[in-house]
Structures are given as structure tokens and as C-alpha cells.
Design a protein around this motif. Structure first.
Motif, PDB file in Angstrom:
ATOM      1  N   THR A 231       0.828  -1.203   0.000  1.00 45.03           N
ATOM      2  CA  THR A 231       0.000   0.000   0.000  1.00 45.03           C
ATOM      3  C   THR A 231       0.866   1.258   0.000  1.00 45.03           C
ATOM      4  O   THR A 231       0.598   2.209  -0.739  1.00 45.03           O
ATOM      5  CB  THR A 231      -0.930  -0.004   1.235  1.00 45.03           C
ATOM      6  OG1 THR A 231      -1.770  -1.144   1.144  1.00 45.03           O
ATOM      7  CG2 THR A 231      -1.795   1.241   1.287  1.00 45.03           C
ATOM      8  N   GLU A 232       1.905   1.257   0.824  1.00 42.55           N
ATOM      9  CA  GLU A 232       2.756   2.451   0.889  1.00 42.55           C
ATOM     10  C   GLU A 232       3.517   2.669  -0.407  1.00 42.55           C
ATOM     11  O   GLU A 232       3.710   3.805  -0.837  1.00 42.55           O
ATOM     12  CB  GLU A 232       3.731   2.352   2.075  1.00 42.55           C
ATOM     13  CG  GLU A 232       3.055   2.437   3.431  1.00 42.55           C
ATOM     14  CD  GLU A 232       2.160   3.655   3.615  1.00 42.55           C
ATOM     15  OE1 GLU A 232       2.491   4.743   3.084  1.00 42.55           O
ATOM     16  OE2 GLU A 232       1.105   3.519   4.270  1.00 42.55           O
TER      17      GLU A 232
ATOM     18  N   MET B 286       2.409   1.799  -3.318  1.00 39.26           N
ATOM     19  CA  MET B 286       1.389   2.310  -4.250  1.00 39.26           C
ATOM     20  C   MET B 286       1.191   3.807  -4.056  1.00 39.26           C
ATOM     21  O   MET B 286       1.097   4.574  -5.011  1.00 39.26           O
ATOM     22  CB  MET B 286       0.057   1.593  -4.022  1.00 39.26           C
ATOM     23  CG  MET B 286       0.001   0.197  -4.599  1.00 39.26           C
ATOM     24  SD  MET B 286      -1.592  -0.553  -4.180  1.00 39.26           S
ATOM     25  CE  MET B 286      -1.670  -1.816  -5.438  1.00 39.26           C
ATOM     26  N   ILE B 287       1.106   4.197  -2.796  1.00 36.07           N
ATOM     27  CA  ILE B 287       0.895   5.619  -2.507  1.00 36.07           C
ATOM     28  C   ILE B 287       2.106   6.432  -2.990  1.00 36.07           C
ATOM     29  O   ILE B 287       1.951   7.485  -3.611  1.00 36.07           O
ATOM     30  CB  ILE B 287       0.623   5.822  -1.000  1.00 36.07           C
ATOM     31  CG1 ILE B 287      -0.796   5.325  -0.694  1.00 36.07           C
ATOM     32  CG2 ILE B 287       0.800   7.292  -0.590  1.00 36.07           C
ATOM     33  CD1 ILE B 287      -1.134   5.257   0.762  1.00 36.07           C
TER      34      ILE B 287
END
Lengths: 197, 419, 295
Positions: A133-134, A136-137
Motif C-alpha cells: 500500500t505504501e 502504491m501511494i
């Protein structure tokens, strides 16, 4: 100390110990009694925390993924350019490789090598989502700020993490000629050059 | 100073200047002072955006603009050999929606535009149930359409290669019931079709009032008609001196006027009438041919042909619904090229007549977009010797009110004209 | 008691809101509750010249179309100035549609000189404060007929209409267009449509659907009382939002494959975590057609 907190600390020490043993001795060669013994506790008591060795294995991958994810999140939250963020992510990854080699080892030698253990409950990206997720961000914000080139997520992800994993592997095999941290600058530049808009 | 009037409630307005002599209308000039610039809005955008922007040309015939836009894209793809297949199912769904939008147009035009004006010319009070009649039919027919189009107005459910909807027979059943509802309304107040088609109720009343106002003998008809598109309900053709000719799209010309923002549309060097009357004559529809003989294409022919087309389309709409095989694909577009370039032209028969969209696309982006709307044909001004269709038809009218009625019989659409 | 005087005034428009509102099932009955001074379709006691040149009293002003400060005149008068004049007099000013509210499609042709009545996209126009006390915004391209019917009914009932920061009624615009979409299961499990014209799949990931970040109750109220864009496999283009119309309306803007716009109020971190989990499972039911026809 409240009971809950005490239990959490105990749980983390079990994870950390199991992580070390799995990555040093191998997943199959490490038994629950081995882990319990290293911790100075009974196997029965350990089962109060984790129902099986497989469950423990899955918890560890979440634990390491969250650990790395938390560190990248702190970079994501800084008001700096994507180029600087890449440098910081490379540095923190190399620092983790040096300070917590067992985490990288575990990921490479256990998670990626024993997929059967993770089939049930760790499908796809579930157990590594804290870290993915990180990333991706980081990517999407970089593109939004027009600092990184828009492309498929995996082509960028593979370049970034495959490269870092490869360097960690070379370091682990003692093949690198210089200390790992000395490669950070060039590696970061290479990644940035490949990904920039 | 020239007295400027405004003709209003024609989907917007137009400036009008009448020339009168001995109480009779000698000439008329309709001008449009403002253009909204839809063509320029489209330029530079992804070509698929036309499926969203083009319908916004017009609130009452948005679906015709949507179909014209998709035909334009599909024509371009065909020329570039970019493969797509339009299934029968997709075709029937499009045809059904086309029929519904035309029916909606025709009913509103009759009850809200023409009939009140006929009452006014007769100095009679406009009955207060006309709105309700228009509303009931409009509600049902647009609802039937929305089952497939998602909404009306301003749907964007067509995509190159088909339609985006995938109905089941449950939806088709609902649509059919709604079409039947409208058919019942039409049979109650416009047509008796038990033996042969005959105007009754409000339509018959319109005829009586036109006779009473002595409008049948005075209003002129056109001699030259055009329908550019071949559709599920009508053939293309040019109709001149009671003979039908094949059309040639190359003869379509557009020219700028000095006094108006609206461009003129000509066929060859001629001004032609487009719309339901033109379509019916080109199709050699027996009923309209007979009417034309008797009334020489005057206001009554135009009114009857239009309302009658609404009736015919209700039957065609049912046919289209009954022809849908839900197991066929809704959309087949097989290309996977990232950037495509093409030039295409899309022609449809909109409620008011032939509508043309033209596009040039370079690397997915619209380079130029051009629209010719039905009202442009009927409203072309021409010269003193060679007058445009609507202009010629009001010569001899005995009052402005009468002239307005005749102009409205063409159902001028201001918003389309000022796209 | 006399009926409220209603004036429907058009500026730069396509008439789409006029026709949308005419789709209302009880159009005739509702209009009879008002004294309609002018309407673009209906026979009215006043003609357009009266509206532009006479001083008429008006209780409910409905504005349709975008406004050009100068250069959109009728009878020698600027339409924008006329709208402002009536708005100052009216008890309610309703901007019907995205053009009248934010500028909409026709703003695209002349970006710097055309805007909505009180808003220029999401920005407040300098004069907006003079009109907000009576303003109700009904954006949409077009606005749903029942949105206006609701506002008119509330006016007749003398009830207060609660509004949000854009003066949109909250009872309509608190929802997203996504709420009630029949494709919601595919959104939850992150399964996109494979081709247009299929019952299965969500249009958010590839096809440009803006419903999760568009305020409107389209999928709750349904268009023409029966359907909606997403129900017929068309993406929502976000036509009620100040940013309408965007570019590349049929494709989802992504940054390295990650949607550039998140559903309202959902942090990217939360969205991506859930997405990662949902995508990790292969749900057999969602890989199959919803219904299969035997040939």
C-alpha cells in the motif's frame, strides 16, 4: 503493566525469535519447541499465542511487511520530492537489511520459497499489504506531482523492489565488494532515472 | 428602423424581421445572433468524448446527436479497417431508442408547439388539457427508452460497435408495456387505425381549425425534398417533381451567412425541405402521397406527416423490441490499437430531418468536428429570387401569427441551429 | 391564497433541463400549483419580450443555462443582468442544471467569460453573496426532474430546504451516484467490466465511472423512474460536479495503475489496503456471467 500490553510484547518477542530461527535454520527445520526453548517458555504456552507453525509464519510476514510499510509511510508523509523519497526508501531498506537481516532473509527464503504455507489466509497481497500500500501511494503521488512517469504498477514495482531485493541478496551472499550502504546513492539514482517523468 | 421580432419557444428563439405589403407577409428573415460553439468544445478531446458532448447540442433531440456521433466514429473505423461488428441486437436497441425519441419529439411538437398556435390563429382559447396529453405520452415513451439508454435526455449508452446496455426479456417486457400505453393514447386522440388510418380527435380538430382559418389554400408547400440517411423506418432520397432520386452526400454544401451565426445548408445549389414529410414522400408512403396530391405539401401535409410518422414509429418500436435476441452480444469491438486516426461522417434522420456529423480524428483526438442540423436546411435564407424553404412558405401569410404558425410547422430548432 | 409566481428564464442552454423536467410524471399537476409567468415550452401569459422589458413580480426564479457577463443580449438587455434583477426580487432562485449552477458544458467554449449564476466551477463568483440567501443549486446535465419537483414541493409546503456548501439540497446530494448501483458487488471485489454491453463488472477501474465521487442520488431515485447510466453499462460522467465535463470521459485516470480519484472521504491508504485484500481472492461467481443463455 496492563495484561494486554504485556501480552502484546510477549507476542512480538515470539515473532522476532521465530523470525530469526526461520531465517537462520530454515522454515522446515525449525520446530515450535525450538522457538519455545529459545524464549524460555513452554511449547504449550506458545500455542496460547499462535495456534500453529503455519499461523506463526503468516503473522511474521505481516509483521515484517507492516514494519517496512511503517518506515515507508514516514517517508511518504514528508514534504519532499520523489527523487529524495527514492533515496530515503533505498536507505531505509538497506539499513533494514543490515540491522534486521532476518526480515529480508525471511521474506526471500521463507515467504517466497514456501508459498504452500501461505496459501490459506495469505492469498495474493493480503499479508504484505502494509508494505505494498505504501509503495502504491508513493508511486501514485509521484505521478500526480508529475515527477514520475505514468506506467503499469507492476513494471515500476518490479524495477524498484526487485532491484533492492537483489542487492540485499548479493549482500547476504557476501558477494558485494563494498559495504551495502555505499551503493545507496547509485542505486537510488538508477531507480529515479528509470522511473522519472 | 427595422422592427425586429422574436420567434420564441422554438427550442430557444430566433430574431425575425418581416417585410409586409398590403397587410400580407412579403418576406421574412430569421437570424441567430449567438453560437454556443459545440464543435469547438469537441476539438482536441478524445474522440469518445463526442458521445457525451454531442448530445448536449440539443435537449429535445440529444439521442439523434448521439447516434450521429457514433455513426461518425464507426464510419471512420470502417474506412480504416478497424474491426467492429454491430450485432442485430445492438441495432434493434438503437433503432428502438431512435423511434422513442422521434415519437417524443412529434408528440410534444403537436401538442405544445403547433396545436396551441392553431388555436391562437383562430382566436380560440387554448384548451388546458394539451399539456397533460403531451406529458403523459412523453413520460411513457422516454421511460421506455431509458430502459435501454439509462436516461433521457443526454444518454451516452452507445459505444462504437454496439450499445453499453445488456437487457434481459424482463426489461423488454416493461418497454413493450410502455409503448402500448402510448399507442393507446394515440389511438384515443389522434388516429383511428381500425380500418384505414384516419385523423380523429385533436388531429382532426387541427385540420378543422386550419380550414376555418383558411390556411390550407394559402400556405405554400415545397417542391423539393431530401432525406440523407437510410434508416430502419425510411429510405434516403431526393424527391423532386414527384420523382425520387438517389442521394449523393457530396452535393451537401454549407455556407456562412453574413447576418446570422447560423450556416446555410444546400443540396447542390438548391434549398430543400427535410423532415417527416420529406421522408414519407421519399418512401412513397401511399397515405402521404395522397395527402400531398390534395394539399400540395402545405402546412397540413407537414403536420399530418409528422404526427403520422409518430404513429408509424410506435409500431416500428414494437417490432424492434420483438426482434431483440438477448443472447447476442451488445458490443463487439475487436481492435486493441492504442491510438487511432480516422475521418468519418455520420448521417441520421432526426425528428426534424437529416442531421450530419463529420469528424477528423488524429491519434485518438478530435482534430475537427462539423455538424449540420435539420433546421439549417429548412431555414437556409437564399436570395430574393431563390428563397429558402421556410422563407418561401410564409410569403402571402396574412398576419405575423399566421406566419409564425407556418414557420413552426417546420419545427425550427434554435438550439440545434446555434450549436 | 394566490399561487407563487414562477419564472423560467433561459440563458446559454440546450433546453435539456426544460425537457428533463417535462419527464416528471405529475408535471401538469405540479405546474398548476404555480402561476407560471414564463416557460420555454408552455403557453404563458407573458412573452419573452415582457420578461425582458417589463418589471414583473416573481417568487420562484428558475435559471437554465450558463451565463456570459456581457454579450448574450435579448431585446437589447443582457440576460445575466436580467437574471440578477429577478433573483433579487425572487424568494427562491433555483439554478437548474450544471450550466446554470457551475458553467457546465457551454463554459468549455469560452472558459473565461462564461460561468454559472453564482459559481464559476467550484469558485464563488464575486457577486454571489447577494443571491445565496435564496439560492438552491440543482446541478446535473441535466438535473433530474424530481430534484426540481422536490424543491418546488418544499416551497409549496413552506418547509426549509437544507443545503450543502454549493447550496445543493442535502436530501438529494448527500448520496453518491454510486449508492444503489446494481454493479456494487463488482466494485467491492474490484472486478472491472471486460467489454461494454455486459451485465457484469464495475466501470470505476478502467472505464471512467465517477459515481463514487459524484454527489447525486441517480441510482436511488433512478432516471425516468426506471434506470440510470451505470445500470445500462455507461460510466457516470460526474455531471453534477463543478468539474463537469472532464476530459477523456470513458477512461479512468490512474497514476501507475492506481485510481487518481478516490471514492469520497476514503483515504488512499484505506482504499488501497482494502483493494489489495479484495483482489487477492478469486471469487468464482464473479468470473462467470450473471446469467447464461443456452443457444
Amino acid at each position: 503493566m496492563p495484561r494486554k500490553l504485556k501480552k502484546a510484547i510477549k507476542k512480538e518477542s515470539i515473532l522476532q525469535t521465530a523470525l530469526t530461527l526461520f531465517s537462520v535454520k530454515g522454515f522446515h527445520k525449525t520446530t515450535i519447541p525450538d522457538i519455545a526453548k529459545r524464549l524460555g517458555m513452554s511449547s504449550g504456552n506458545l500455542y496460547n499465542y499462535f495456534g500453529s507453525k503455519d499461523e506463526l509464519a503468516k503473522e511474521i510476514i505481516k509483521y515484517t511487511s507492516d514494519y517496512l510499510g511503517d518506515k515507508i509511510r514516514k517517508v511518504n508523509e514528508q514534504d519532499i520530492s520523489s527523487k529524495e523519497k527514492i533515496r530515503k526508501i533505498v536507505e531505509l531498506y538497506f539499513a533494514m537489511t543490515l540491522e534486521k537481516p532476518e526480515m529480508i532473509e525471511y521474506f526471500l527464503r521463507v515467504y517466497l520459497s514456501h508459498r504452500e504455507v501461505f496459501l490459506n489466509g495469505c492469498e495474493g497481497m493480503i499479508c504484505v499489504s502494509g508494505f505494498i500500500t505504501e509503495i502504491m501511494i508513493f508511486f501514485s503521488e509521484g505521478v500526480q506531482k508529475e515527477e514520475l512517469r505514468d506506467q503499469d504498477f507492476f513494471s515500476a514495482f518490479g524495477l524498484f523492489m526487485g532491484y533492492l531485493g537483489g542487492m540485499a541478496f548479493l549482500h547476504g551472499e557476501a558477494i558485494l565488494e563494498k559495504p551495502l550502504e555505499e551503493y545507496a546513492q547509485d542505486v537510488a539514482t538508477n531507480i529515479y532515472t528509470a522511473l522519472k517523468a | 428602423m427595422i422592427k425586429k421580432d422574436i420567434i420564441e419557444k422554438i427550442e430557444g428563439e430566433a430574431d425575425v424581421v418581416f417585410t409586409q405589403k398590403n397587410g400580407l407577409i412579403k418576406d421574412v428573415n430569421l437570424t441567430f445572433p449567438y453560437m454556443r460553439g459545440v464543435e469547438s468544445i469537441l476539438e482536441g478531446r478524445d474522440y469518445r468524448d463526442a458521445l457525451v458532448i454531442a448530445p448536449r447540442v440539443c435537449g429535445i433531440c440529444s439521442h439523434s446527436h448521439l447516434i450521429a456521433a457514433v455513426h461518425t466514429i464507426e464510419d471512420g473505423m470502417r474506412r480504416e479497417k478497424i474491426k467492429f461488428t454491430l450485432s442485430d441486437k445492438a441495432r434493434h436497441i438503437r433503432d428502438f431508442a431512435i423511434a422513442c425519441e422521434l415519437i417524443q419529439n412529434h408528440i410534444k411538437w403537436f401538442y405544445l408547439t403547433i396545436l396551441p398556435q392553431i388555436y391562437k390563429v383562430n382566436h380560440l382559447e387554448v384548451p388546458n388539457d394539451l399539456i397533460k396529453k403531451a406529458s403523459k405520452a412523453t413520460y411513457a415513451i422516454t421511460k421506455a427508452m431509458a430502459i435501454f439508454t439509462g436516461q433521457w435526455p443526454h444518454a451516452s449508452y452507445v459505444v462504437p460497435g454496439g450499445v453499453s446496455c445488456d437487457p434481459s426479456y424482463v426489461e423488454i417486457m416493461q418497454a413493450k408495456a410502455l409503448v402500448d400505453e402510448v399507442l393507446e393514447l394515440v389511438r384515443a386522440s389522434l388516429f383511428d387505425d381500425t380500418k384505414e388510418i384516419r385523423a380523429i380527435g385533436d388531429l382532426h380538430r387541427a385540420l378543422e381549425m386550419l380550414q376555418r382559418a383558411d390556411l390550407l389554400s394559402t400556405s405554400h408547400g415545397s417542391e423539393h425534398f431530401l432525406a440523407l440517411a437510410d434508416t430502419f423506418f425510411s429510405k434516403s432520397g431526393e424527391y423532386k417533381g414527384a420523382t425520387r432520386f438517389d442521394v449523393d452526400i457530396k452535393k451537401v454544401k454549407e455556407s456562412q451567412r453574413e447576418d446570422s451565426k447560423a450556416k446555410e445548408a444546400l443540396y447542390g445549389n438548391d434549398f430543400v425541405e427535410v423532415g417527416p414529410l420529406a421522408r414519407a414522400l421519399i418512401n412513397q408512403d401511399a397515405i402521404i402521397m395522397r395527402l400531398q396530391k390534395e394539399h400540395s405539401g402545405n402546412i397540413w401535409s407537414r403536420i399530418f406527416a409528422r404526427v403520422y410518422e409518430g404513429y408509424v414509429l410506435l409500431l416500428k418500436a414494437k417490432e424492434a423490441l420483438e426482434s431483440i435476441d438477448v443472447s447476442e452480444p451488445s458490443c463487439v469491438l475487436e481492435h486493441n490499437k492504442k491510438d487511432i486516426s480516422f475521418a468519418g461522417i455520420g448521417i441520421v434522420e432526426a425528428a426534424r430531418g437529416s442531421l450530419i456529423h463529420e469528424v477528423v480524428v488524429k491519434d485518438n483526438h478530435i482534430h475537427t468536428y462539423n455538424i449540420i442540423t435539420p433546421s439549417q436546411w429548412n431555414l437556409s435564407r437564399g436570395s430574393a429570387d431563390k428563397k429558402g424553404v421556410a422563407r418561401a412558405s410564409v410569403v402571402g401569410a396574412r398576419s405575423k401569427e399566421e406566419a409564425y404558425l407556418i414557420l413552426r410547422s417546420f419545427d425550427l430548432c434554435s438550439v440545434c441551429t446555434t450549436q | 391564497m394566490s399561487k407563487p409566481k414562477l419564472l423560467w428564464l433561459q440563458s446559454i442552454t440546450c433546453n435539456g433541463n426544460t425537457h428533463s423536467f417535462f419527464n416528471l410524471q405529475n408535471f401538469d399537476a405540479l405546474m398548476r400549483a404555480f402561476d407560471v409567468l414564463y416557460h420555454p415550452l408552455l403557453e404563458t401569459p407573458y412573452c419573452l419580450e415582457d420578461i425582458y422589458t417589463k418589471e414583473l413580480a416573481c417568487d420562484v426564479l428558475i435559471l437554465e443555462g450558463a451565463f456570459k457577463s456581457r454579450g448574450y443580449k435579448k431585446f437589447g438587455k443582457e440576460t445575466y443582468a436580467l437574471a440578477k434583477k429577478y433573483s433579487k426580487r425572487a424568494k427562491y432562485t433555483i439554478t437548474m442544471g450544471s450550466c446554470a449552477t457551475f458553467g457546465g458544458v457551454f463554459k468549455e467554449a469560452q472558459e473565461h467569460t462564461i460561468a454559472g449564476f453564482c459559481f464559476n466551477k467550484e469558485q464563488k463568483r464575486p457577486t454571489y453573496k447577494h443571491y445565496i440567501n435564496t439560492l438552491i443549486s440543482l446541478p446535473g446535465c441535466p438535473a433530474h426532474p424530481k430534484w426540481l419537483a422536490y424543491v418546488l414541493e418544499m416551497i409549496l409546503q413552506k418547509r426549509k430546504i437544507e443545503v450543502d456548501e454549493f447550496y445543493r439540497p442535502i436530501e438529494i446530494f448527500a448520496y453518491t451516484a454510486h449508492a444503489g448501483c446494481v454493479r456494487n458487488e463488482y466494485f467491492e471485489w474490484k472486478i472491472d467490466v471486460k467489454n461494454y454491453g455486459e451485465k457484469e463488472g464495475c466501470l470505476f477501474y478502467e472505464n471512467g465511472c465517477r459515481a463514487p465521487f459524484t454527489n447525486a442520488n441517480c441510482n436511488k431515485m433512478l432516471w425516468n423512474d426506471i434506470s440510470s447510466k451505470t445500470r445500462v453499462g455507461t460510466p457516470c460522467f460526474g455531471c453534477t460536479e463543478p468539474s463537469f465535463p472532464q476530459r477523456n470521459l470513458f477512461s479512468t485516470k490512474t497514476n501507475m495503475g492506481i485510481p487518481a480519484n478516490m471514492p469520497f472521504g476514503i483515504p488512499a491508504r484505506a482504499y488501497l489496503s482494502v483493494t489489495g485484500v479484495a483482489k487477492s481472492f478469486r471469487i468464482k461467481r464473479f468470473t462467470q456471467p450473471l446469467m447464461e443463455y443456452k443457444k
